[in-house]
Design a protein around this motif. Structure first.
Motif: not given
Length: 240
Positions: A73-86
């Protein structure tokens, strides 16, 4: 069928053993920020090795049961990419001579979607007979086809035999064929195996005789795996 001869615990052991074997057959590497579960891993160990909290990994992958991870099974082990809502607001409003508002990060609790096959594989039916059990992804990892002992079992697609034997409890005489870097098929409970490990086979070539080894009836248990994960073979088989 397999479920009728194994207790729940032994069935879990058999499937875990099969996943170990399938996952070892040339799976492609995962990308940065992801990890493929290996034998003996726990979520605590994975989190510790990647300097993350168990809660974060559960949230990033949408896990309902942290104890139910599988080999391969493949797991994400780092935070997803963040984007700016501003950003959008900045392009629609004139600059102001005041301190800019802090950048707001997008929520990171969206579950990672399950892997979807990037490419398909065309299969032929591995045996003639009646389908007595279909795929559900939980209790049944494939389909069961019943017929008389000795009924020919054929390769559903061209490939290379990577396992031929009876070392996995609950599967009897078992064949596993690797078709490419993504797909494998498994053929269980055979009466006789007609090919050997390392042998190349063509689509439709007879590879075994249907039987009832390690089972309570004569049938073929047939599985299709994509990158180590079980998928419904019926989606790639022609209609009958």
């Amino acid at each position: 069928m397999l479920a009728s001869v194994l207790t729940k615990g032994m069935r879990g052991i058999a499937y875990a053993a099969l996943v170990v074997l399938l996952a070892a057959c040339g799976l492609p590497p995962v990308g940065p920020g992801f990890y493929r579960v290996e034998r003996g891993d726990t979520l605590n160990k994975i989190a510790r090795d990647n300097r993350q909290s168990v809660q974060s990994i559960v949230r990033w992958n949408g896990l309902s049961n942290p104890d139910a991870i599988e080999v391969g099974q493949v797991l994400r082990v780092a935070p997803p990419a963040r984007t700016s809502t501003s950003t959008a607001a900045a392009t629609s409003s004139p600059p102001r001579a005041r301190r800019p508002a802090p950048v707001a990060a997008a929520p990171d609790n969206t579950p990672t979607p399950a892997a979807v096959p990037a490419a398909s594989i065309s299969l032929v039916w591995p045996a003639n007979g009646k389908v007595i059990r279909g795929f559900d992804g939980k209790d049944s990892k494939g389909i069961d086809i019943a017929n008389a002992e000795g009924t020919p079992v054929v390769a559903a697609a061209a490939g290379k035999v990577v396992y031929a034997g009876n070392g996995l409890r609950g599967y009897g005489n078992l064949l596993i064929i690797k078709h490419n870097g993504d797909y494998l098929t498994a053929y269980a409970h055979n009466h006789a195996l007609l090919v050997k490990e390392g042998q190349t086979v063509t689509q439709g070539q007879q590879i075994a005789q249907m039987g009832g080894t390690d089972n309570d009836r004569v049938m073929l248990h047939f599985e299709l795996r994509y990158q180590g994960q079980s998928v419904d073979p019926a989606r790639n088989l022609p209609p009958r």
